[in-house]
Design a protein around this motif. Structure first.
Motif, PDB file in Angstrom:
ATOM      1  N   SER A 151       0.824  -1.215   0.000  1.00  0.00           N
ATOM      2  CA  SER A 151       0.000   0.000   0.000  1.00  0.00           C
ATOM      3  C   SER A 151       0.851   1.254   0.000  1.00  0.00           C
ATOM      4  N   TYR A 152       2.051   1.161   0.597  1.00  0.00           N
ATOM      5  CA  TYR A 152       2.953   2.309   0.658  1.00  0.00           C
ATOM      6  C   TYR A 152       3.981   2.299  -0.471  1.00  0.00           C
ATOM      7  N   GLY A 153       3.789   1.409  -1.452  1.00  0.00           N
ATOM      8  CA  GLY A 153       4.619   1.453  -2.655  1.00  0.00           C
ATOM      9  C   GLY A 153       5.797   0.517  -2.707  1.00  0.00           C
ATOM     10  N   SER A 154       5.951  -0.376  -1.722  1.00  0.00           N
ATOM     11  CA  SER A 154       7.081  -1.306  -1.736  1.00  0.00           C
ATOM     12  C   SER A 154       6.936  -2.348  -2.844  1.00  0.00           C
ATOM     13  N   ASP A 155       8.070  -2.782  -3.354  1.00  0.00           N
ATOM     14  CA  ASP A 155       8.122  -3.948  -4.232  1.00  0.00           C
ATOM     15  C   ASP A 155       8.186  -5.166  -3.315  1.00  0.00           C
ATOM     16  N   VAL A 156       7.121  -5.968  -3.293  1.00  0.00           N
ATOM     17  CA  VAL A 156       6.981  -7.031  -2.292  1.00  0.00           C
ATOM     18  C   VAL A 156       7.044  -8.410  -2.948  1.00  0.00           C
ATOM     19  N   THR A 157       7.873  -9.283  -2.384  1.00  0.00           N
ATOM     20  CA  THR A 157       7.915 -10.689  -2.783  1.00  0.00           C
ATOM     21  C   THR A 157       7.658 -11.541  -1.553  1.00  0.00           C
ATOM     22  N   LEU A 158       6.703 -12.439  -1.668  1.00  0.00           N
ATOM     23  CA  LEU A 158       6.319 -13.322  -0.566  1.00  0.00           C
ATOM     24  C   LEU A 158       6.793 -14.736  -0.890  1.00  0.00           C
ATOM     25  N   VAL A 159       7.578 -15.323   0.019  1.00  0.00           N
ATOM     26  CA  VAL A 159       8.147 -16.658  -0.199  1.00  0.00           C
ATOM     27  C   VAL A 159       7.541 -17.629   0.812  1.00  0.00           C
ATOM     28  N   GLU A 160       6.912 -18.681   0.307  1.00  0.00           N
ATOM     29  CA  GLU A 160       6.286 -19.679   1.175  1.00  0.00           C
ATOM     30  C   GLU A 160       6.783 -21.070   0.791  1.00  0.00           C
ATOM     31  N   MET A 161       7.202 -21.858   1.788  1.00  0.00           N
ATOM     32  CA  MET A 161       7.757 -23.176   1.529  1.00  0.00           C
ATOM     33  C   MET A 161       6.681 -24.187   1.115  1.00  0.00           C
ATOM     34  N   LEU A 162       5.459 -24.012   1.602  1.00  0.00           N
ATOM     35  CA  LEU A 162       4.374 -24.946   1.307  1.00  0.00           C
ATOM     36  C   LEU A 162       3.673 -24.581  -0.003  1.00  0.00           C
ATOM     37  N   PRO A 163       2.747 -25.420  -0.489  1.00  0.00           N
ATOM     38  CA  PRO A 163       2.146 -25.192  -1.805  1.00  0.00           C
ATOM     39  C   PRO A 163       1.265 -23.960  -1.918  1.00  0.00           C
ATOM     40  N   ARG A 164       0.847 -23.362  -0.803  1.00  0.00           N
ATOM     41  CA  ARG A 164      -0.026 -22.181  -0.889  1.00  0.00           C
ATOM     42  C   ARG A 164       0.201 -21.269   0.305  1.00  0.00           C
ATOM     43  N   ILE A 165      -0.150 -19.994   0.156  1.00  0.00           N
ATOM     44  CA  ILE A 165      -0.100 -19.068   1.284  1.00  0.00           C
ATOM     45  C   ILE A 165      -1.244 -19.390   2.240  1.00  0.00           C
ATOM     46  N   LEU A 166      -1.160 -18.908   3.460  1.00  0.00           N
ATOM     47  CA  LEU A 166      -2.111 -19.251   4.520  1.00  0.00           C
ATOM     48  C   LEU A 166      -2.353 -20.769   4.547  1.00  0.00           C
ATOM     49  N   LEU A 177      -7.280 -14.939  -1.613  1.00  0.00           N
ATOM     50  CA  LEU A 177      -6.316 -13.950  -1.131  1.00  0.00           C
ATOM     51  C   LEU A 177      -5.110 -13.874  -2.060  1.00  0.00           C
ATOM     52  N   GLU A 178      -4.615 -15.020  -2.503  1.00  0.00           N
ATOM     53  CA  GLU A 178      -3.472 -15.019  -3.414  1.00  0.00           C
ATOM     54  C   GLU A 178      -3.800 -14.262  -4.693  1.00  0.00           C
ATOM     55  N   ARG A 179      -4.998 -14.477  -5.207  1.00  0.00           N
ATOM     56  CA  ARG A 179      -5.414 -13.778  -6.417  1.00  0.00           C
ATOM     57  C   ARG A 179      -5.446 -12.264  -6.179  1.00  0.00           C
ATOM     58  N   GLY A 180      -5.974 -11.855  -5.022  1.00  0.00           N
ATOM     59  CA  GLY A 180      -6.055 -10.431  -4.706  1.00  0.00           C
ATOM     60  C   GLY A 180      -4.703  -9.785  -4.509  1.00  0.00           C
ATOM     61  N   LEU A 181      -3.788 -10.496  -3.837  1.00  0.00           N
ATOM     62  CA  LEU A 181      -2.447  -9.957  -3.613  1.00  0.00           C
ATOM     63  C   LEU A 181      -1.684  -9.808  -4.922  1.00  0.00           C
ATOM     64  N   LYS A 182      -1.806 -10.814  -5.793  1.00  0.00           N
ATOM     65  CA  LYS A 182      -1.115 -10.739  -7.086  1.00  0.00           C
ATOM     66  C   LYS A 182      -1.682  -9.595  -7.931  1.00  0.00           C
ATOM     67  N   LYS A 183      -2.980  -9.372  -7.834  1.00  0.00           N
ATOM     68  CA  LYS A 183      -3.599  -8.281  -8.577  1.00  0.00           C
ATOM     69  C   LYS A 183      -3.034  -6.939  -8.152  1.00  0.00           C
ATOM     70  N   ARG A 184      -2.611  -6.844  -6.902  1.00  0.00           N
ATOM     71  CA  ARG A 184      -2.025  -5.611  -6.375  1.00  0.00           C
ATOM     72  C   ARG A 184      -0.532  -5.503  -6.695  1.00  0.00           C
ATOM     73  N   GLY A 185       0.023  -6.516  -7.360  1.00  0.00           N
ATOM     74  CA  GLY A 185       1.430  -6.454  -7.742  1.00  0.00           C
ATOM     75  C   GLY A 185       2.382  -7.138  -6.785  1.00  0.00           C
TER      76      GLY A 185
END
Length: 257
Positions: A151-166, A177-185
């Motif tokens: 939201s504050y403009g960071s370039d964000v990468t989320l790394v998860e060891m398992l097959p999906r977030i949460l 949620l994954e779809r929404g986060l990716k839509k936000r970049g």
């Protein structure tokens, strides 16, 4: 954790981010807003004021109800006796509740320095938004900070060891949620494992092993958000016959809780 370092301050920061996002979408509501200047440090300041107000409220309730509060480090001498440092205060009681909270988990490839590589306890009070951040761990803490930073403009990468977030939540919620986060970049790497880290004074490079090969991620902050472990070390559990496993107290099946 919840009141001081978790739910309360993080929800305050999420509210700040939500207001900023609404301002950015103001034209959708027929409102023209010019010269938006987000100040993340003010948002952090507000979140700490919320924490301060609520903790003082709890302290006031304890006083009103006649609860004595002793500040110090408690250690079991036997099942009915505590020694509290500093001062060697001895407290005896028929019943003692162990409620020592938790601390962030860490992993060897990402040594915490409190500046470039941080846990949520450092991130929750840092006043500068990273230009690029890698968040290791796609649980509740990781996705919250991913949303805030983005939201504050960071370039964000989320790394998860398992097959999906949460991974501990409902699979359908995870997909939405994954779809929404990716839509936000926000970039999301699942089935991915951190191999190592190299860093200088101002940036870091993280080596990540994905299903189709290894990649290197550049950033100026790494947030380690892989979960919580219980604070059970150094309180004398060995003196009272209580066992722990992976940072949590083992409760006998006979306890009908």
């Amino acid at each position: 954790i919840c009141l001081n370092w978790g739910c309360i301050p993080s929800k305050a920061l999420l509210r700040n981010a939500e207001v900023l996002s609404l301002f950015k979408r103001a034209t959708e509501f027929g409102i023209t807003v010019d010269n938006i200047h987000p100040d993340f440090s003010k948002g952090v300041e507000r979140s700490r004021k919320v924490v301060d107000r609520l903790t003082k409220g709890v302290a006031s309730l304890l006083r009103k109800n006649g609860v004595d509060v002793l500040s110090g480090a408690a250690h079991f001498i036997d099942p009915h006796t505590l020694n509290i440092e500093p001062g060697n205060q001895i407290i005896k009681s028929k019943n003692i509740i162990i409620s020592t909270g938790g601390s962030p988990k860490t992993i060897p490839p990402l040594p915490i320095d409190g500046d470039t590589v941080v846990t949520y306890m450092q991130a929750i009070i840092q006043t500068e938004v990273p230009k690029a951040v890698v968040i290791v761990g796609g649980g509740a803490i990781g996705v919250e900070f991913a949303s805030i930073y983005r939201s504050y403009g960071s370039d964000v990468t989320l790394v998860e060891m398992l097959p999906r977030i949460l991974p501990n939540e409902d699979e359908e919620i995870s997909k939405h949620l994954e779809r929404g986060l990716k839509k936000r970049g926000i970039k999301i790497l699942t089935n991915s494992k951190v191999l190592g880290l190299t860093k200088s004074e101002s940036y870091a490079k993280i080596q990540v092993e994905k299903e189709n090969g290894a990649v290197e991620l550049d950033c100026d902050r790494v947030l380690v958000a892989i979960g919580i472990q219980g604070n059970v070390e150094g309180i004398g559990l060995e003196n009272i016959g209580v066992q722990s496993k992976s940072g949590f107290i083992l409760v006998p099946p006979s306890c009908n809780l």
